[in-house]
Design a protein around this motif. Structure first.
Motif, mmCIF file in Angstrom:
data_model
loop_
_atom_site.group_PDB
_atom_site.id
_atom_site.type_symbol
_atom_site.label_atom_id
_atom_site.label_comp_id
_atom_site.label_asym_id
_atom_site.label_seq_id
_atom_site.Cartn_x
_atom_site.Cartn_y
_atom_site.Cartn_z
ATOM 1 N N GLY A 1 60.402 52.412 -35.456
ATOM 2 C CA GLY A 1 60.077 52.278 -34.048
ATOM 3 C C GLY A 1 61.321 52.555 -33.246
ATOM 4 N N GLY A 2 61.125 53.071 -32.051
ATOM 5 C CA GLY A 2 62.265 53.350 -31.201
ATOM 6 C C GLY A 2 61.915 53.111 -29.751
ATOM 7 N N CYS A 3 62.939 52.896 -28.959
ATOM 8 C CA CYS A 3 62.757 52.647 -27.538
ATOM 9 C C CYS A 3 63.905 53.279 -26.773
ATOM 10 C CB CYS A 3 62.699 51.138 -27.273
ATOM 11 S SG CYS A 3 62.403 50.701 -25.567
ATOM 12 N N ARG A 4 63.582 53.987 -25.730
ATOM 13 C CA ARG A 4 64.592 54.544 -24.829
ATOM 14 C C ARG A 4 64.537 53.738 -23.539
ATOM 15 N NH1 ARG A 4 63.183 60.894 -25.920
ATOM 16 N NH2 ARG A 4 63.833 60.880 -28.108
ATOM 17 N N GLY A 5 65.680 53.240 -23.117
ATOM 18 C CA GLY A 5 65.730 52.383 -21.937
ATOM 19 C C GLY A 5 65.380 50.944 -22.265
ATOM 20 N N ASN A 6 65.671 50.537 -23.496
ATOM 21 C CA ASN A 6 65.334 49.189 -23.963
ATOM 22 C C ASN A 6 65.731 48.131 -22.924
ATOM 23 O OD1 ASN A 6 64.325 47.491 -26.033
ATOM 24 N ND2 ASN A 6 66.414 46.956 -26.603
ATOM 25 N N GLY A 7 64.763 47.293 -22.551
ATOM 26 C CA GLY A 7 65.048 46.217 -21.610
ATOM 27 C C GLY A 7 64.932 46.621 -20.143
ATOM 28 N N ARG A 8 64.639 47.881 -19.877
ATOM 29 C CA ARG A 8 64.518 48.356 -18.498
ATOM 30 C C ARG A 8 63.043 48.576 -18.152
ATOM 31 N NH1 ARG A 8 69.562 51.749 -19.140
ATOM 32 N NH2 ARG A 8 71.174 50.212 -18.671
ATOM 33 N N SER A 9 62.733 48.541 -16.882
ATOM 34 C CA SER A 9 61.344 48.676 -16.437
ATOM 35 C C SER A 9 60.761 50.053 -16.761
ATOM 36 C CB SER A 9 61.240 48.407 -14.938
ATOM 37 O OG SER A 9 62.030 49.332 -14.217
ATOM 38 N N TRP A 10 61.597 51.059 -16.856
ATOM 39 C CA TRP A 10 61.127 52.415 -17.113
ATOM 40 C C TRP A 10 61.153 52.791 -18.600
ATOM 41 C CZ3 TRP A 10 65.114 54.932 -19.447
ATOM 42 C CH2 TRP A 10 66.397 54.465 -19.190
ATOM 43 N N ALA A 11 61.370 51.838 -19.467
ATOM 44 C CA ALA A 11 61.507 52.105 -20.898
ATOM 45 C C ALA A 11 60.261 52.786 -21.474
ATOM 46 C CB ALA A 11 61.768 50.798 -21.649
ATOM 47 N N ILE A 12 60.485 53.615 -22.489
ATOM 48 C CA ILE A 12 59.398 54.197 -23.276
ATOM 49 C C ILE A 12 59.669 53.889 -24.738
ATOM 50 C CG2 ILE A 12 58.826 56.023 -21.638
ATOM 51 C CD1 ILE A 12 60.363 57.967 -23.526
ATOM 52 N N GLY A 13 58.610 53.806 -25.508
ATOM 53 C CA GLY A 13 58.778 53.505 -26.920
ATOM 54 C C GLY A 13 57.730 54.196 -27.758
ATOM 55 N N ALA A 14 58.030 54.314 -29.033
ATOM 56 C CA ALA A 14 57.107 54.926 -29.980
ATOM 57 C C ALA A 14 57.315 54.298 -31.349
ATOM 58 C CB ALA A 14 57.328 56.429 -30.061
ATOM 59 N N ALA A 15 56.273 54.384 -32.153
ATOM 60 C CA ALA A 15 56.318 53.872 -33.521
ATOM 61 C C ALA A 15 55.712 54.903 -34.453
ATOM 62 C CB ALA A 15 55.548 52.553 -33.614
ATOM 63 N N ALA A 16 56.103 54.839 -35.721
ATOM 64 C CA ALA A 16 55.597 55.795 -36.705
ATOM 65 C C ALA A 16 55.462 55.147 -38.064
ATOM 66 C CB ALA A 16 56.541 56.994 -36.801
ATOM 67 N N ALA A 17 54.565 55.709 -38.848
ATOM 68 C CA ALA A 17 54.408 55.319 -40.249
ATOM 69 C C ALA A 17 54.127 56.595 -41.037
ATOM 70 C CB ALA A 17 53.268 54.328 -40.416
ATOM 71 N N ALA A 18 54.717 56.705 -42.225
ATOM 72 C CA ALA A 18 54.548 57.895 -43.054
ATOM 73 C C ALA A 18 54.370 57.499 -44.515
ATOM 74 C CB ALA A 18 55.754 58.816 -42.903
ATOM 75 N N PHE A 19 53.328 58.030 -45.138
ATOM 76 C CA PHE A 19 53.059 57.774 -46.556
ATOM 77 C C PHE A 19 53.838 58.765 -47.408
ATOM 78 C CE2 PHE A 19 49.155 55.110 -47.226
ATOM 79 C CZ PHE A 19 49.045 54.653 -45.929
ATOM 80 N N LYS A 20 54.381 58.242 -48.508
ATOM 81 C CA LYS A 20 55.029 59.090 -49.513
ATOM 82 C C LYS A 20 54.163 59.098 -50.761
ATOM 83 C CE LYS A 20 60.006 59.455 -49.186
ATOM 84 N NZ LYS A 20 61.292 59.079 -49.747
ATOM 85 N N ASN A 21 54.098 60.240 -51.418
ATOM 86 C CA ASN A 21 53.352 60.299 -52.676
ATOM 87 C C ASN A 21 54.266 60.008 -53.866
ATOM 88 O OD1 ASN A 21 54.776 62.665 -53.221
ATOM 89 N ND2 ASN A 21 53.025 64.016 -52.858
ATOM 90 N N ARG A 22 53.702 60.092 -55.059
ATOM 91 C CA ARG A 22 54.475 59.774 -56.283
ATOM 92 C C ARG A 22 55.670 60.681 -56.491
ATOM 93 N NH1 ARG A 22 49.526 58.959 -60.524
ATOM 94 N NH2 ARG A 22 48.194 58.024 -58.944
#
Length: 161
Positions: free
Chosen positions: A11-32
């Protein structure tokens, strides 16, 4: 039969703690073979305000949701062995250590205040509980440099925002 899932989250956030902040999260599967085979991202809503911690927890939620979906698509009923990797010590500790104390203390932290991000922690805990009925769910902290793909996915999502 054991069905193994390895899922890398970030997960990441740009402008953490500010009113204009944006954030995103990700998940990725790995195979064998160690290759990423599927990945998902999610932009964080503007309310409550995005933070790095909320983004990291959202990554875990995405992983748990996708693991449940994958399990329900199977033709058999195998024992699950799920490992969720995160470069957030906060998120891993929420899911492995602190949650037990918070449940006992009525969601009050050591300082006597309500636990921050309770909504996301409870959601992740409930999803994890559903998966644990089918097997094991483990959360593992990894250094940031071992999580570059999930990090890239988050940054791409935030670039598009």
């Amino acid at each position: 039969m054991v069905y193994t899932m390895e899922i890398y989250t970030d997960g990441g956030c740009r402008g953490n703690g500010r009113s204009w902040a944006i954030g995103a999260a990700a998940a990725a599967f790995k195979n064998r073979n160690g290759n990423y085979v599927e990945a998902w991202t999610r932009s964080l809503p503007s309310y409550p305000a995005p933070t790095n911690q909320r983004a990291e927890l959202t990554g875990i939620i995405i992983a748990l949701e996708q693991a449940l979906e994958r399990y329900h698509e199977l033709d058999s009923d195998p024992y699950l062995d799920i490992t969720i990797y995160s470069d957030s010590k906060y998120a891993v500790n929420c899911m492995t250590t602190w949650i037990k104390k918070w449940l006992r203390n009525g969601w009050t932290n050591a300082a006597g205040y309500e636990v921050a991000n309770r909504d996301l922690i409870e959601e992740a805990f409930d999803l994890g509980d559903r998966l644990k009925r089918e097997g094991d769910v483990n959360y593992v902290w990894i250094p940031r440099e071992k999580n570059e793909y999930a990090d890239e996915l988050c940054n791409e999502d935030m670039d598009q925002q």
